[in-house]
Design a protein around this motif. Structure first.
Motif, PDB file in Angstrom:
ATOM      1  N   VAL A 145      38.177  13.682  21.418  1.00 16.82           N
ATOM      2  CA  VAL A 145      37.738  14.624  22.598  1.00 16.82           C
ATOM      3  C   VAL A 145      36.460  15.106  22.057  1.00 16.82           C
ATOM      4  O   VAL A 145      35.651  15.226  22.953  1.00 16.82           O
ATOM      5  N   LEU A 146      36.682  15.864  21.094  1.00 14.14           N
ATOM      6  CA  LEU A 146      35.275  16.438  20.496  1.00 14.14           C
ATOM      7  C   LEU A 146      33.943  15.944  20.265  1.00 14.14           C
ATOM      8  O   LEU A 146      32.888  16.235  20.638  1.00 14.14           O
ATOM      9  N   PHE A 147      33.992  14.712  19.752  1.00 16.17           N
ATOM     10  CA  PHE A 147      32.971  13.999  19.255  1.00 16.17           C
ATOM     11  C   PHE A 147      32.216  13.185  20.516  1.00 16.17           C
ATOM     12  O   PHE A 147      30.748  13.233  20.579  1.00 16.17           O
ATOM     13  N   PRO A 148      32.857  12.938  21.423  1.00 12.82           N
ATOM     14  CA  PRO A 148      32.037  12.606  22.850  1.00 12.82           C
ATOM     15  C   PRO A 148      31.330  13.574  23.278  1.00 12.82           C
ATOM     16  O   PRO A 148      30.264  13.515  23.950  1.00 12.82           O
ATOM     17  N   GLY A 149      31.957  14.693  23.088  1.00 12.55           N
ATOM     18  CA  GLY A 149      31.106  16.059  23.521  1.00 12.55           C
ATOM     19  C   GLY A 149      29.869  16.293  22.743  1.00 12.55           C
ATOM     20  O   GLY A 149      28.825  16.617  23.488  1.00 12.55           O
TER      21      GLY A 149
END
Length: 410
Positions: free
Chosen positions: A142-146
């Motif tokens: 979830v974090l790295f697509p952000g």
């Protein structure tokens, strides 16, 4: 001391931090456009920033029961925790230098684009570092697509600035040749306050008096603004503004990982048996360091100014009370905003706390409402601006969704 334990409370801290951190750049921009020297403004700003940290330390840092693992603020002042203190100091220096560079970048690049680019760089570098420092408590999927969305926002922000600069240049070229930017006659005319543009309705440039009677976004508006503001930007290369913005973003991307190291001791630098720095103690040392470096640099800039600013002195600064209350208010907003960010980060992970870099959403609102930025711009500029903000909203929502809980690895 007061400890954030739930994810809901941590997100609440982040939202309050977002509102504070997104508003103070607008106040500094307002004061610069009214003609107040940035050196004077930043000296007031940094003193209030330190005072906010002192208030937080002696209130939230002293509330509740003190234990060995979570000692209160005053107990930690006498402990042998200097390795962590030095990391907090390094973070404070990075933040102060980054904020100082941001103040000058705001004049050259504009409020919305400066905040978007610096915030995006902060997230791309800072969030990645914090993710690994926090032992991956945030969900990587979830974090790295952000983080990727923020990276895209960097390029969109640069495109917005380039397109808007072309729009401004085209508007100025509509003026008579003797008033065009880059000529001696132009600079002579604006210094004398001359302007051949049509006088129309007041603008929202300031709460007291408008910059002039030309409508926001017109050539006359930019001439009147240039005549009044402290930092003269006409005829300057846009690369100056972009360089300052990139430098500020790099500094701001590293202060949060440094603070993370100070409070969680991932490098095991503390002597055995010495508890880790609590957020409030680390923030206290962090803010003292930021205050001292800002004080030294701005005292130098009083006598050796940058960006073609007028030379000042300590006496002139003391006597310059116009706008001081606004600068102090901005300092409090920044101080409390940073404190809330660190409180939320200690509970939910500093990588997720970087979601407060949504501050460009707030600063863009102020830029359009207060300063008339992007009014009467080209369709291309509007499309790029909307795309940039939508990408930013998506990035922040994704980062918030990645929130974890310290001590509970995902």
């Amino acid at each position: 001391m007061y400890v954030i334990e739930s994810k809901t409370a941590a997100i609440g801290c982040m939202i309050l931090s977002l509102c504070c951190l997104g508003s103070w750049p607008a106040i500094l921009t307002l004061l610069e456009r009214r003609g107040r020297l940035p050196q004077h403004t930043f000296l007031d700003f940094t003193a209030a920033n330190l005072l906010a940290a002192v208030v937080i330390a002696f209130t939230l840092g002293e509330v509740g029961k003190s234990t060995f693992q979570t000692p209160d603020f005053t107990t930690q002042l006498s402990q042998d925790n200097w390795p962590s203190v030095l990391l907090a100091v390094a973070g404070g220096v990075l933040l102060s230098v980054g904020n100082l560079a941001t103040q000058y970048a705001l004049a050259f690049v504009g409020l919305p684009v400066t905040e978007v680019i610096t915030a995006s760089i902060t997230v791309v570098i800072g969030t990645t570092l914090n993710y690994f420092l926090d032992d991956k408590i945030n969900r990587a999927e979830v974090l790295f697509p952000g983080v990727g969305c923020f990276l895209i926002a960097v390029f969109l922000g640069a495109a917005v600035h380039s397109s808007n600069a072309a729009d401004v240049k085209a508007k100025l070229e509509s003026l008579p040749s003797e008033y065009k930017a880059g000529t001696q006659d132009f600079y002579s005319s604006i210094k004398k306050g001359e302007d051949n543009t049509e006088k129309e309705e007041p603008d929202l440039e300031s709460h007291e008096k408008p910059v002039g009677k030309a409508k926001a976004g017109t050539a006359g508006f930019f001439v009147e603004l240039e005549n009044k503001r402290a930092i003269k930007v006409f005829g300057k290369s846009i690369m100056i503004g972009l360089f300052l913005t990139l430098f500020a973003g790099t500094c701001l991307s590293l202060f949060s990982p440094a603070f993370n190291l100070a409070t969680n001791d991932q490098w095991s630098t503390l002597p055995r048996g010495v508890p880790k720095l609590v957020v409030y103690t680390a923030f206290f040392y962090f803010s003292i360091a930021g205050f001292l470096i800002a004080l030294i640099l701005n005292l130098i800039f009083l006598y050796r100014p940058m960006a073609g600013l007028a030379r000042s002195s300590l006496k002139k600064y003391v006597n310059d009370s116009k706008g001081r209350s606004w600068a102090v208010f901005a300092g409090f907003l920044c101080g409390f905003g940073n404190g809330l960010q660190f409180m939320g980060g200690q509970a939910a992970g500093y990588a997720a706390a970087d979601s407060v870099q949504a501050l460009p959403l707030v600063s863009t609102f102020w830029g359009i409402i207060l300063f008339g930025e992007y009014r009467r711009s080209s369709r291309r500029t509007y499309v790029l601006l909307v795309s940039m903000l939508l990408m930013f909203v998506a990035a922040v929502a994704i980062l918030m969704a990645s929130s974890g809980r310290r001590g509970h690895r995902k």
